[in-house]
Scaffold this motif. Structure first.
Motif: not given
Ligand code: DC
Length: 214
Positions: A40, A176, A130-131, A109
């Motif tokens: 973010r 993605r 997420r990862d 990333r």
């Molecule tokens: O958890 P969040 O809603 O604050 O995450 C914001 C965005 O970032 C969401 O679209 C997923 C992405 N994100 C990601 O791709 N990999 C991560 N490790 C954390 C968040």
């Protein structure tokens, strides 16, 4: 010295990752890392610099020369930009809409993975994202994947005053090419529909403690 323990908490949007990660970090006295906040922060910074978030080239170029610092305050890691922590700015609807585009850029990333792995210098971690279990710390023995039904997740976001199409965001995050949202290999999957955060975090802590003493 033993290497720091990393608890990876992944999952869909509004599945309770933040609330539970904070509760677990507090209970175990680990450092909490919100990797979504890091993505973010970059999305917000793209807006500040008037970068086209749909241009992989522009986003990568900005990220490449980005000057940031990692800081740890009250048990939480922060990514500072020119010594500033954009705490409120990264939670706006505008940033939420921009962040999946920025998070899909392969250079971003790789950059984030490096920064996130650096966080172990602060100590044992509870890292949500997420990862984390699939890509950032695939070697950790502590992987959890949270989910809940879409109705409940939408209600949670609405209760926070945020009206967002969660299904669309999850779909973008899952589809993605670079480090998509997925259940990491070896992760404990917890569907917490109908469960309170206290119940979910208690369950996760029990798993962790059992494994730590194995
Ligand atoms: O958890 P969040 O809603 O604050 O995450 C914001 C965005 O970032 C969401 O679209 C997923 C992405 N994100 C990601 O791709 N990999 C991560 N490790 C954390 C968040």
């Amino acid at each position: 010295m033993n290497s720091p323990v990393v608890i990876a908490i992944d999952g869909t949007s509004a599945s309770g990752k933040s609330t539970n990660s904070k509760l677990i970090a507090k209970a175990l006295e680990f450092i909490y890392v919100d990797t979504g906040a890091m993505y973010r922060t970059l999305a917000w910074y793209c807006g500040q610099k008037r970068i086209d978030i749909h241009s992989e080239k522009e986003v990568s170029a900005l990220c490449r020369k980005w000057k940031t610092t990692l800081d740890c305050v009250n048990g939480q890691v922060r990514l500072l930009v020119d010594d500033y922590y954009p705490e409120k700015e990264i939670r706006t609807a505008e940033t939420s809409a921009a962040v999946p585009h920025v998070a899909a850029v392969p250079y971003v990333r790789d950059w984030m993975k490096k920064k996130q792995r650096e966080c172990t210098r602060f100590g044992n971690l509870v890292m949500e994202g997420r990862d984390i279990g699939s890509n950032v710390f695939p070697e950790t023995d502590f992987k959890f994947y949270l989910d809940a039904c879409i109705k409940e997740r939408s209600a949670r976001r609405e209760a926070e005053g945020v009206n967002e199409n969660l299904a669309a965001r999850d779909q973008r995050d899952s589809q993605r090419a670079a480090a998509p949202l997925m259940v990491p290999l070896g992760a404990t999957v917890i569907n917490n529909s109908g469960m309170t955060a206290a119940e979910t975090s208690k369950l996760i802590i029990a798993h962790i403690v059992k494994r730590l003493h194995r």
